[in-house]
Design an enzyme around this catalytic site. Structure first.
Site, short mmCIF file in Angstrom:
data_model
loop_
_atom_site.label_atom_id
_atom_site.label_comp_id
_atom_site.label_asym_id
_atom_site.label_seq_id
_atom_site.Cartn_x
_atom_site.Cartn_y
_atom_site.Cartn_z
N CYS A 30 -0.49 4.09 2.15
CA CYS A 30 -0.31 3.93 3.60
C CYS A 30 1.16 4.12 4.00
O CYS A 30 1.44 4.73 5.02
CB CYS A 30 -0.72 2.53 4.06
SG CYS A 30 -2.13 1.82 3.24
N ASP A 31 2.08 3.56 3.22
CA ASP A 31 3.48 3.46 3.67
C ASP A 31 4.45 4.38 2.93
O ASP A 31 5.61 4.46 3.32
CB ASP A 31 3.96 2.00 3.51
CG ASP A 31 3.12 1.04 4.34
OD1 ASP A 31 2.60 1.47 5.37
OD2 ASP A 31 2.99 -0.13 3.94
N CYS A 70 0.84 -1.20 0.00
CA CYS A 70 0.00 0.00 0.00
C CYS A 70 0.87 1.25 0.00
O CYS A 70 1.38 1.66 1.05
CB CYS A 70 -0.93 -0.02 1.22
SG CYS A 70 -1.98 1.45 1.31
#
Ligand code: NAP
Length: 304
Positions: free
Chosen positions: A134-135, A131
């Site tokens: 997200c990261d 992701c």
């Protein structure tokens, strides 16, 4: 607890279904096992939902969630552990309770595919990510790779290139599966380096990702990249093993249901990415939600 319609999944399909079912006058419960919004929350920017010029996936998911809960619809974060779908009285059990319903809409989406190469599983969460939204922020100024040739990989490459020093986009063919508008944007970015006809043989590193070994599928030549992160965006796969034996699945494991979202079981509908379909997009998932909800409401009303 008894409901008219039980919806499994809180992504665009499930939440749209909840909205339409509530407005059709039936009682509704949504069960989501992990995150409201589903795969949408992994998308940095949504620019192809009609009427919305530009919105982040997370913001779209939040708007959907607030719209549904604002109508008083009950949404619970619980993971189903067993299903009884092939009887007139449907039931789904979670660790917290048993939920019964007259109709069920399965809108459980899909799960991410993995590469399956050495190092991937061992270094997951230690530089291997699924992701970028997200990261990505953990890799500010770093050199990273993204694997895949679909819209997710292309969008993620653009997203990562905003903050990373260099992004290596690795795709197994010389043509992208994703849209030409995204592919063109990727080709124009100075710090995105394309590795076409290439596969990842190994993700290397001891405690965290240090690099990757690539193989050119046309020449067999191997190259090594020094990397801090590897983002895997090689598509999605159905997650319907728990329904096998009750719901008819197609050869790939998707729930067999047409545009009316009806499954082989009376009172059970399948909406969104989980069903056999050609186009898996937010808009087609939301459209399925509406169709399935009205089908389920009609089914419930026909029982009375
Ligand atoms: P996808 O379209 O299925 O693309 C997956 C990519 O990964 C393909 O290029 C595929 O290669 C490659 N791949 C698959 N298995 C692989 C493996 N084992 N090793 C290396 N490469 C592998 O998946 P996606 O990009 O996640 O998109 C999923 C769906 O969401 C699609 O319908 C997409 O259009 C949609 N989506 C839309 C948007 C948007 O419209 N803005 C954004 C994100 C996603 P091949 O090309 O050779 O098969």
């Amino acid at each position: 607890m008894k409901y008219d319609v039980l919806i499994l999944g809180g992504g665009p399909a499930g939440l749209a279904a909840a909205l339409y079912a509530k407005r059709a006058g039936v009682s509704v419960l949504v069960l989501e096992r992990s995150i409201y919004g589903g795969q949408v929350t992994n998308t940095p920017t949504v620019e192809n939902y009609p009427g919305i010029l530009n919105i982040s996936g997370v913001d779209l998911a939040m708007a959907l969630y607030e719209q549904v809960t604002g109508l008083g619809i009950e949404v619970r974060l619980e993971e189903p552990v067993s299903y009884q779908l092939d009887a007139p009285a449907k039931a789904v059990a979670t660790a917290r309770g048993l939920y019964e319903a007259k109709a069920v809409i399965v809108a459980n989406g899909v799960k991410r595919r993995t590469l399956g190469c050495p190092g991937e599983e061992r270094l997951a969460g230690r530089g291997v990510s699924y992701c970028a939204t997200c990261d990505g922020a953990f890799f500010q100024g770093a050199e990273v790779a993204i694997v895949g040739g679909g819209n997710t990989a292309l969008e993620d490459a653009l997203f990562l290139s905003n903050n990373c020093a260099a992004v290596h986009l690795i795709h197994r063919r010389d043509q992208f599966r994703g849209s030409s508008i995204l592919a063109e944007a990727v080709k124009k970015r100075q710090n995105i380096h394309l590795h076409l006809n290439s596969v990842v043989e190994e993700i290397t590193g001891e405690e965290k990702v240090a690099g990757a070994r690539l193989r050119d599928v046309t020449t067999g030549e191997e190259t090594r990249l020094e990397l801090s992160g590897v983002f895997v965006a090689v598509g999605l796969a159905p997650d319907n093993a728990a329904f096998a034996g009750q719901l008819a699945l197609d050869g790939a494991g998707y729930i067999q249901a047409g545009e009316d979202c009806r499954t082989n079981l009376a009172g059970v509908f399948a909406a969104g990415d989980t069903r056999t379909k050609e186009v898996r997009q937010i808009i087609t998932a939301a459209a399925d939600g509406a169709v399935a909800a009205l089908g389920a409401a009609n089914y419930v009303n026909s029982l009375e």
